[in-house]
Motif scaffolding. Sequence first.
Motif: not given
Length: 1308
Positions: A129-152
């Motif tokens: 359960e803990y790893r699944d939750y961390q996976k969601c956090c990591n997915t969010f982080l990757m989305a932030v990096v790809s769409k908001l940090c390095l895409s503009g």
Amino acid sequence: MTVKLFLESFTGNKKYQLETSLRPLWTMLKREDALTKISLLEKVEKFLKSVNKAFEKEIAGKMGKCSHCDTQFGEALAAHLPCGDKICLRCFADIQVTDSWECPKCSAAIPSSYKPCNSSEEDREVFQEYRDYQKCCNTFLMAVVSKLCLSGKDAPESAVVQKIFSYIIYKARHGQTEGRLHTKKMSVFSDTIDSTPVVRSFLLQLLIRKSEETVQDYLQDFFLQAKALCEQGTDETSQDTIDRIVQFSLLVIHCFEDLYHERAASVCSPDEEMKMARFHLAEARQFIMVKELDMAKMFTVAKCRYGLSVAAKFLHAVLVQKTLSQSGPFDQLIQEVTDLLDFIRMDWPKKFLVKQICREFGTDSYQTICRAAGWLALDTTNEIIECPDRYLVCPLSYQKIREAVAKTLLGQNIKPLKSLVKNNEMLFLLALHREVTMKNINPSSETPILQKSSHKITTYIQNANGTMKAKELALKLLKNEFGRPGSPLNVTEGQGVRDQSLVCLLLHTHLVLTHFNNKPGFLKPLSDLILHPEDMVDKFLPTMPQDDTMLYHEILLRSMKDADETVKTFNCPNGHTYVITECGRPYTAGRCNECGERIGGRDHAAFDGNTPHDGQDQTRPGHVLGRAADRTNAYAGERRLGGAVCAVLRFFTHAALLLGAENSPEATSALVYPQLQQDVRQFFLEHLQKDLQIIHMATGKSVDDVFLLLHFICHQISQSDKPRRNDGRILTDKSKRENWEEEFSKTFISPPLQDLEACLETCNDRIRRDDRIGSNKLMSVLYEVPPVDMTTPQEVDCLHEFPAVWRYRSRITLEHFLREFHLKVENIKGKNSKTEVLSLFSQEHQHLQALHHIPNILHLQQLLMEKYRHRLDLSQACEMTITDIFSTEDEGFKKDVNELMPDLVAAWECVKESLHGCWTVHDGLIHLPDAYKNMRIDENSHLAVLLPSTQGPGICSYMMLEFLFRKHNEFMESYCEKISSSYERLPEVSMRKLHSNHLVSYHPDRDLLPLVLANCNYSFELGKGTTIEYDFEGFEYQLKEVILQAKSRVEQKSHVIPIDQMVYRADSGNVAVLKTLQDRIPQEPLSRAVKLQIVSELKSSLPDVCDSINNLDITTSFLKTLGGEPDKPLQIFMTAVLKMKQTITSQKVRQVCEFRHVQSLWLLLTFQKSVILAEHHQDPFSNLDSEHKVDLCEEERTNLLEFCQRKSPDKLEFLLQEMFDCLLLWVAVPADNSDGPSPKSMSLKDLLQGHLDRSLNSDEGLGIRSSSIDQTLTEEDIDSLPQGIKGMHIPNTWLLLLQEISRRRKEM
């Protein structure tokens, strides 16, 4: 945007209250979305750590401390060590990275296999359960990096990039390895690291998509960190370290190469793509020899690889396929390639180009290219190339038998061969074919010697009485007589590599299907095609398409039964199906939509040849695909078979048929429908070539790999000893065929396809290890066998000199992505709830990809219909070819047609095998005639094919458009269901207003390939090499956002999608419908009082009138097919049966109109529409050609006005209606080629009198008694009309009368 990404990342996690988590994120970021500043990214990091800690506390319960570092943690989340101590996960991560497996508190040993979740079942559940939750956090982080940090467009702060690097690199904190670098998946958490360093391409791919100047330093930092990982713990100059760095460099090169292919996908023309490749090759030639390893060097190598792969593509297109002509840009590209190869002082780039051609298109294509481009040949000798020995997929004992045969032929003792053959007869036959039969490809001076030495083997076979199953076949192989004289099964001198490969595969297939397998009953359908084709005449052969048009009838039957109707299905004299309702017995006459035969009956007795349908469809047994040349390259499946599986099974079916044709050509020919007009062996040989091409496209593998796969399946068939029941496996009906197909594919085809990469790697490795490969220079290159004298470079600065850098790799494509999704997600885990939309898309992509052609198709048809409407008869359009257009029309028109034609051809090729039947507005249910199935459309096709119509060749265009529109609607309905949205709320758009943005319209390369590459990640694990991973969930998200958002549904009326049709000269479509309807349901006129009330309720509203006509047209198309009792209410049929929400915009119609009033109502509504158009100064007769719209001369106009002065307005209104009906029903109809006068040249007096006479006689004509029954228009009135007014003058006369009536009404 940040909050949106957070919600999407946690969509599948139900364990945490997201609303509570969102408040601090919203507060910290406010309205900031572009996270290019370090302060904002640090806030996101802080937020993730806080919510993770809160979640940890929630699921962990009572808190405690780490025994080593005193960090607070949840008790259940501690790593419970075997010694009893509890440490936090971060301290356990340090144990992993330092590889010191002992307790940091008491130094007790820890087993290296220990995992924190091993302690108990409760621990495992909590940790998961803990790893699944961390996976969601990591997915969010990757989305932030790809769409908001390095895409503009704006470059991020340097600190932002450095922070992102810290998310993938972890440094040990203490101990002997303090400062040592380790890798992890992108995460803000430090409690999970890779046990072996893994370099992932996610961040690299984001960086290289930014401008090179902006991120050059960051790319170099990425390279230096990865290089440090490769060198960590080893000698910098060791071969192991060098190999690691080269492998990492190859990962980077592949990323750059994908980027260039992605950019090329946006290029529209081949000339532009060749120009881009030439530019990159010129840059590579300038810098590739520089001895320095940095990112610029890898850029250069990637450009060189990209340019050479493009050159391979166009060499094949121009010199082999000849789909492109040799042009200036092509010549310039090839010149740049030769300049590069001459400049570089090594042959690896040339070998790379050769591998690209052979692996993508086959060695036979390479040989063809070499004949036109000698500079590409690896060997200047004229020695004929022999195909690789793919029998090596068989057990190792094959290779031993092959070598024993070779030694025997060289004069050695035959005893070793005999001992090996004893239990391996099939392998012996394969070895004979390889060592003896195949020598006929390149006869030499040694051939007579070999023939003489083969006498030992001949004698051995002849004396093997009772111990050899296939003695006769073995002797034939020694004589190269596997087939009859001139057969494609025999080996010939100078035979091409692909033909050789096919001969070998056919022998292998023959052996495993007829002699050497453990399940003769299960394989009987295929073996009987070879040995006893005469027994297969009535059998339903595997993978053959079947007639599913009864599905349309079943839908209709269900809807009719909902309305308490009796429904019976009948067959016309030619076997075509139609439906009878009401009592279910025939009582009216009609014509079959398929063949024109008389259908129905009188007095509840069917006409001769019309019989009740027995419930069985019209699926034909035997082979029903037609010619191979008419098949498409689409790899759509059949029944429960997927595209690739179906293509493989179809190959084996055709192989069995070809082998059967060798034994019994007449019996095999009898299995083919339609009747063969060519040699049966050539017929099936062409089908096998088409099958190979389709498997190549379906698997994304080269033709050489396809041959290898099929040999492997043959081997599996011969080896499988799983018992099979024989019951129900004979192909006597469709259901048994379907069950057999599924069983066969699950046993032999699906397993190797599901692990295709590993399967081919194993098989290729066996060929690569074969000692004989080294003697063939081309095969040595293809299988990357290193030359004996090859030396490995000792410096990574000379990257371009490493053979690994020039290895072939399969390109990342949409097809590869969808195959991987099918194999890794759908096949293994079933329908993944997180990727339901992608699963739906992958199933429908085969047809959806044709939707992007529709705007150009509609534009083409609009041009043609505007040009030829009312100018051509259908017969003329069926004689004129598309080539005739190019030779007779002006340059601008020809240019437009030439540019738009490929879209129609591409869409037709994509869907033609899926076209069966559809409902139409006027003609009810129509089917695609056999003559047009699998037809090819090209410049020699008739013009009528391009013009949508329900009659003649235009039915192809009509059904293609209807199929694609319906496919779009069905997909959108399913999509809306998946995302819990309302399909009914989608905006509805008519065909005439349709644009690409309304449809699920995408170009596979230009629109979807960038999404695939954006969600494709390479990872390089030290010691294990490079792997490819796809982010399927990320792709689905972008698919919804980019491709599927804000789409519409195509206008649909009940079951029918209205399609604009070509109007030919004197087209009588409506008249034909009315005539057919009269045959099914006797018609009567509406009373004058009812007509007046209907007109008053319509209130001169053109939209209401047009909608009413459209709905009535749809209803008429069903009634003329189904029939019905004349006194049945029309409104109930339209709402209860056809499920129409809106019917006729008149309450009086809804109250009183019955089936018998349909024609009268249609004429009234059409008349009213024409009146409204005329009053608004629009042409009500725009659908008539000029021959039927001749203006009156001045004298006749004067005579007409004088006539009007003598008549009352009421009298003139009746005349107006009669003239209109006469025009539609009698004048504007095609000539019947009789000797009588044409209606357009007859006087108006005669036309009206004849119309009146026919209308009053219910047994003639259309059976509609006109309004003249009211006796308000007498024969005297008709006789007083001006004599000079003829049929061709009716439109002009009608308009003048309408103007006169309006003027006099106003005066009154």
